[in-house]
Scaffold this motif. Structure first.
Motif, PDB file in Angstrom:
ATOM      1  N   SER A  94       0.634  -1.561   0.022  1.00 54.82           N
ATOM      2  CA  SER A  94      -0.400  -0.439  -0.171  1.00 54.82           C
ATOM      3  C   SER A  94       1.084   0.793   0.038  1.00 54.82           C
ATOM      4  O   SER A  94       2.096   1.518   0.902  1.00 54.82           O
ATOM      5  N   CYS A  96       0.408   5.619  -0.490  1.00 54.73           N
ATOM      6  CA  CYS A  96      -0.332   6.709  -0.358  1.00 54.73           C
ATOM      7  C   CYS A  96       0.157   7.944  -1.445  1.00 54.73           C
ATOM      8  O   CYS A  96       1.834   8.031  -1.949  1.00 54.73           O
ATOM      9  N   SER A 289      -8.611   2.670  -1.321  1.00 58.39           N
ATOM     10  CA  SER A 289      -9.100   2.668  -0.433  1.00 58.39           C
ATOM     11  C   SER A 289      -9.377   3.929   0.688  1.00 58.39           C
ATOM     12  O   SER A 289      -8.545   4.600   1.478  1.00 58.39           O
ATOM     13  N   TYR A 291     -10.882   3.820   3.530  1.00 60.64           N
ATOM     14  CA  TYR A 291     -10.440   3.572   5.156  1.00 60.64           C
ATOM     15  C   TYR A 291      -9.376   3.995   5.685  1.00 60.64           C
ATOM     16  O   TYR A 291      -8.630   4.256   6.690  1.00 60.64           O
ATOM     17  N   TYR A 292      -8.127   3.168   4.540  1.00 59.45           N
ATOM     18  CA  TYR A 292      -7.052   3.537   4.844  1.00 59.45           C
ATOM     19  C   TYR A 292      -5.667   4.844   4.236  1.00 59.45           C
ATOM     20  O   TYR A 292      -4.791   5.035   4.848  1.00 59.45           O
ATOM     21  N   LYS A 294      -5.453   4.811   1.579  1.00 63.22           N
ATOM     22  CA  LYS A 294      -3.912   4.550   0.663  1.00 63.22           C
ATOM     23  C   LYS A 294      -4.301   3.849  -0.840  1.00 63.22           C
ATOM     24  O   LYS A 294      -5.852   3.251  -0.746  1.00 63.22           O
TER      25      LYS A 294
END
Length: 318
Positions: A94, A96, A289, A291-292, A294
């Motif tokens: 993952s 960002c 996502s 949620y993350y 990322k």
């Protein structure tokens, strides 16, 4: 001086679009970056296990024709089935956009970089392919007990290959070192491998001697140090060169053997790399996502090792 455009334009949606467009070609692109696969048999569509029939020719035996005689069992070929069992691998990570931005400016905005003018998404995924290709090459040759993959060197030795040891060629550093003499160092080590090759293979045209790039460079520099200036540098192309004095043997540098005292000499057509170039499961998948916060990336690949008539090969595994 022309001003350079330094805008970072990557976005999660752009990356997703590029990954979707790359979907079908991801695995073939990865394997296309592995030098090993240019000199052996790549077997596609190995979903789980596949048997490859391989024929070995032996010398024909004549009998007297002075008198009539009946047919007798005298087949001059043998067939062996090499079983390739694929190991299913995946890699997940993952990142960002902030991480990507740092990566982008540090890696791709260097003046003169080959990737300087590429779209970021393409440059980023190409870098991933290179990393995965090198890792798969290392796993192919050296194996990985964590995923249950037997490396090709170990597979050859298990199949009965002539295994040269430290006692027969000296310690690792000496056996693969640069020398200006022909009776020690890398030149004599490779000569010893040729001397131990099965006599029935000496005239074959697809003989390949695989070594790491470090060993390959030591060999070519040793030839140079011997003042063999008639050995043209033009013969060394992309980590491949004919073995000096034995032009039907290609010396190939492969990333999978870098930093190891390992080598293999055999017919390239008898060395197998099983894969799944048309995978039924997704080879690469990416999505953002929330949620993350990322971007999540997963890529999958299948790999299998195999060797035919391994008893005729020569291996070094110090």
């Amino acid at each position: 001086m022309e001003k350079r455009k330094l805008n970072f334009e990557a976005s999660y949606s752009n990356i997703s679009k590029y990954i979707d467009s790359l979907y079908d070609g991801f695995v073939p692109n990865v394997y296309g970056r592995v030098r090993t696969t240019d000199h052996i048999n790549v077997i596609p569509d190995v979903k789980y296990t596949k048997v490859i029939p391989t024929v070995s020719e032996s010398e024909g035996t004549f009998v007297t024709a002075d008198s009539c005689s009946s047919f007798s069992n005298g087949a001059t070929t043998s067939v062996t089935g090499v079983t390739l069992t694929a190991v299913y691998l995946k890699k997940e990570e993952s990142f960002c956009l902030n991480e990507l931005e740092q990566y982008y400016f540090g890696q791709y905005m260097k003046r003169g970089s080959d990737q300087e003018n590429l779209p970021f998404e393409q440059a980023f995924l190409e870098n991933k392919m290179n990393v995965i290709a090198k890792r798969l090459d290392t796993m192919y040759w050296q194996g990985d007990s964590n995923v249950g993959l037997t490396g090709e060197i170990a597979a050859a030795i298990t199949a009965g290959a002539v295994s040269l040891t430290a006692s027969s060629i000296g310690t690792g550093a000496t056996a693969f070192g640069i020398s200006t003499a022909v009776n020690n160092g890398i030149i004599s080590t490779l000569d010893l491998m040729v001397d131990r090759l099965d006599a029935s293979l000496l005239d074959e045209e697809d003989l390949v001697l695989f070594v790491g790039r470090d060993v390959f460079d030591r060999y070519t520099r040793s030839i140079r140090n011997l003042n063999f200036y008639h050995a043209s540098p033009d013969e060394i192309r992309n980590g491949v060169t004919p073995l000096f004095g034995k032009n039907n043997i290609k010396l190939v540098a492969t990333a999978g053997l870098n930093g190891t005292y390992k080598a293999l000499l055999h017919k390239g057509s008898w060395i197998f790399w099983g894969t799944d170039l048309a995978p039924t499961d997704e080879p690469i998948k990416g999505e953002y996502s929330m949620y993350y916060d990322k971007y999540l990336l997963r890529y999958k690949v299948k790999i299998a090792t195999g060797i035919a008539f391994g008893s005729k090969a020569v291996a070094i595994n110090l």
